[in-house]
Design an enzyme around this catalytic site. Structure first.
Site, PDB file in Angstrom:
ATOM      1  N   ASP A   1       0.681  -1.147  -0.248  1.00 30.54           N
ATOM      2  CA  ASP A   1       0.065  -0.083   0.039  1.00 30.54           C
ATOM      3  C   ASP A   1       1.207   1.166   0.076  1.00 30.54           C
ATOM      4  O   ASP A   1       2.134   1.356   0.336  1.00 30.54           O
ATOM      5  CB  ASP A   1      -1.296   0.360   1.482  1.00 30.54           C
ATOM      6  CG  ASP A   1      -1.687  -1.009   0.695  1.00 30.54           C
ATOM      7  OD1 ASP A   1      -2.025  -1.813   0.133  1.00 30.54           O
ATOM      8  OD2 ASP A   1      -1.952  -1.643   2.319  1.00 30.54           O
TER       9      ASP A   1
ATOM     10  N   TYR B   1       6.289  -8.579   8.943  1.00 26.14           N
ATOM     11  CA  TYR B   1       5.884  -6.984   8.426  1.00 26.14           C
ATOM     12  C   TYR B   1       6.271  -6.888  10.268  1.00 26.14           C
ATOM     13  O   TYR B   1       5.358  -7.769  10.776  1.00 26.14           O
ATOM     14  CB  TYR B   1       4.566  -7.180   8.310  1.00 26.14           C
ATOM     15  CG  TYR B   1       4.064  -7.250   6.911  1.00 26.14           C
ATOM     16  CD1 TYR B   1       4.439  -6.653   5.987  1.00 26.14           C
ATOM     17  CD2 TYR B   1       3.593  -9.079   6.797  1.00 26.14           C
ATOM     18  CE1 TYR B   1       3.726  -6.231   4.576  1.00 26.14           C
ATOM     19  CE2 TYR B   1       3.255  -8.705   4.793  1.00 26.14           C
ATOM     20  CZ  TYR B   1       3.302  -8.221   4.659  1.00 26.14           C
ATOM     21  OH  TYR B   1       2.886  -8.399   3.186  1.00 26.14           O
TER      22      TYR B   1
ATOM     23  N   ASP C   1      -6.750   1.389   7.691  1.00 32.51           N
ATOM     24  CA  ASP C   1      -4.817   2.385   7.730  1.00 32.51           C
ATOM     25  C   ASP C   1      -5.264   4.181   7.840  1.00 32.51           C
ATOM     26  O   ASP C   1      -6.500   4.807   7.687  1.00 32.51           O
ATOM     27  CB  ASP C   1      -4.119   1.983   6.946  1.00 32.51           C
ATOM     28  CG  ASP C   1      -4.677   2.463   5.322  1.00 32.51           C
ATOM     29  OD1 ASP C   1      -5.922   3.139   4.926  1.00 32.51           O
ATOM     30  OD2 ASP C   1      -4.878   1.871   4.198  1.00 32.51           O
TER      31      ASP C   1
END
Length: 301
Positions: free
Chosen positions: A47, A75, A89
């Site tokens: 992203d 991650y 997010d």
């Protein structure tokens, strides 16, 4: 007759440390420009708000990309509890607020442990998955929500890195197709609240190491000095766990023309194939020791 795409024939894998603010496609185009490469692509998007490892395949290395999509990824995520957003997010608008209960580290560790193994995730609306030919994110931007089928993903490992109310930092190693935004939301629900991702960094894509990443500024500096190729991994670096079959003579010539080669002394399965001048391509060995070409590499030797 199709026109040959302009650019340099350069072959290899760049482990870009993608900066925030770049889409994966924008990062690829920037790298392609720095290398003046004829062809470039990535092996799994990040992203725009996320940072970290984005393997970019240049030239003939792009023929390995499809085989690298299955790789596990690690991650580092920072989830802000108490607020959820439309996108999951920091790029979305707040759509829910809940109190964050008093939580200790033992309680959080126990909650995270419940997600280890194979779990079911419902993909977020803000994703590239398609519904009746339309990307879900496009429908979401139009204010539409459609049913999504749960998908099985695997959480290989997950651990707390830090907890300072209301921000939970955790590290997770997972299979392809895992949505960390959704994972953060599901963890928050287990803890009695809601959440969204404030930061996301991809630390590695197997089999690559975090220390092998290089930033855009570093690549640009190398390009200014004409040394950008020094940052490249070999074209087959992402398939380092595949066995190698070495060919010579007539066998090398046959494989180089896409013909099968018999009597190969390698276990059945996918292999990297080398000849006298280097990487010839990717192949598959059958149970009866027949080597069949799957991808041929057009690398000048």
């Amino acid at each position: 007759m199709s026109r040959r795409r302009k650019g340099r024939d350069v072959h290899g894998v760049l482990l870009l440390d993608k900066p925030a603010g770049y889409s994966s496609s924008q990062a690829v185009q920037k790298v392609r420009w720095l290398y003046q490469a004829r062809k470039a692509g990535h092996t799994g998007s990040l992203d725009p708000f996320a940072t970290g490892m984005l393997p970019i395949c240049l030239g003939e290395a792009s023929k390995t990309a499809a085989f690298m999509l299955e790789a596990s990824k690690t991650y580092l995520a920072r989830a802000a509890l108490g607020q959820s957003t439309t996108t999951g997010d920091i790029e979305g608008e707040i759509d829910e607020q809940l109190p964050v209960p008093p939580l200790g580290l033992d309680e959080i560790r126990a909650a995270l442990a419940r997600f280890e193994g194979t779990i079911e995730q419902i993909p977020p609306m803000y994703s590239a998955l398609k519904h009746e030919g339309q990307p879900l994110y496009r429908l979401a931007r139009a204010g539409k929500e459609v049913p999504r089928e749960p998908r099985s993903v695997t959480i290989h490992a997950i651990e707390v890195v830090d907890w300072e109310t209301p921000v939970l930092t955790f590290r997770v190693t997972c299979s392809k197709g895992t949505y960390i935004r959704t994972l953060a939301e599901d963890i928050a629900r287990t803890l009695g609240s809601c959440a969204h991702l404030g930061e996301l960094r991809r630390l590695n894509v197997e089999p690559f190491r975090e220390s092998d990443m290089i930033g855009l500024d570093e690549v640009a500096a190398l390009a200014e000095a004409g040394r950008q190729d020094e940052a490249l991994q070999p074209p087959d670096a992402g398939l380092a766990d595949w066995p190698v079959v070495a060919l010579e003579g007539l066998a090398e010539e046959r494989f180089g023309h896409g013909n099968p080669v018999d009597g190969v002394s390698a276990p059945p399965g996918l292999v990297r194939v080398y000849g006298s001048g280097g990487l010839l391509g990717l192949g598959e060995v059958t149970a009866d020791k027949l080597l069949k070409a799957k991808r041929l590499m057009n690398i000048a030797r």
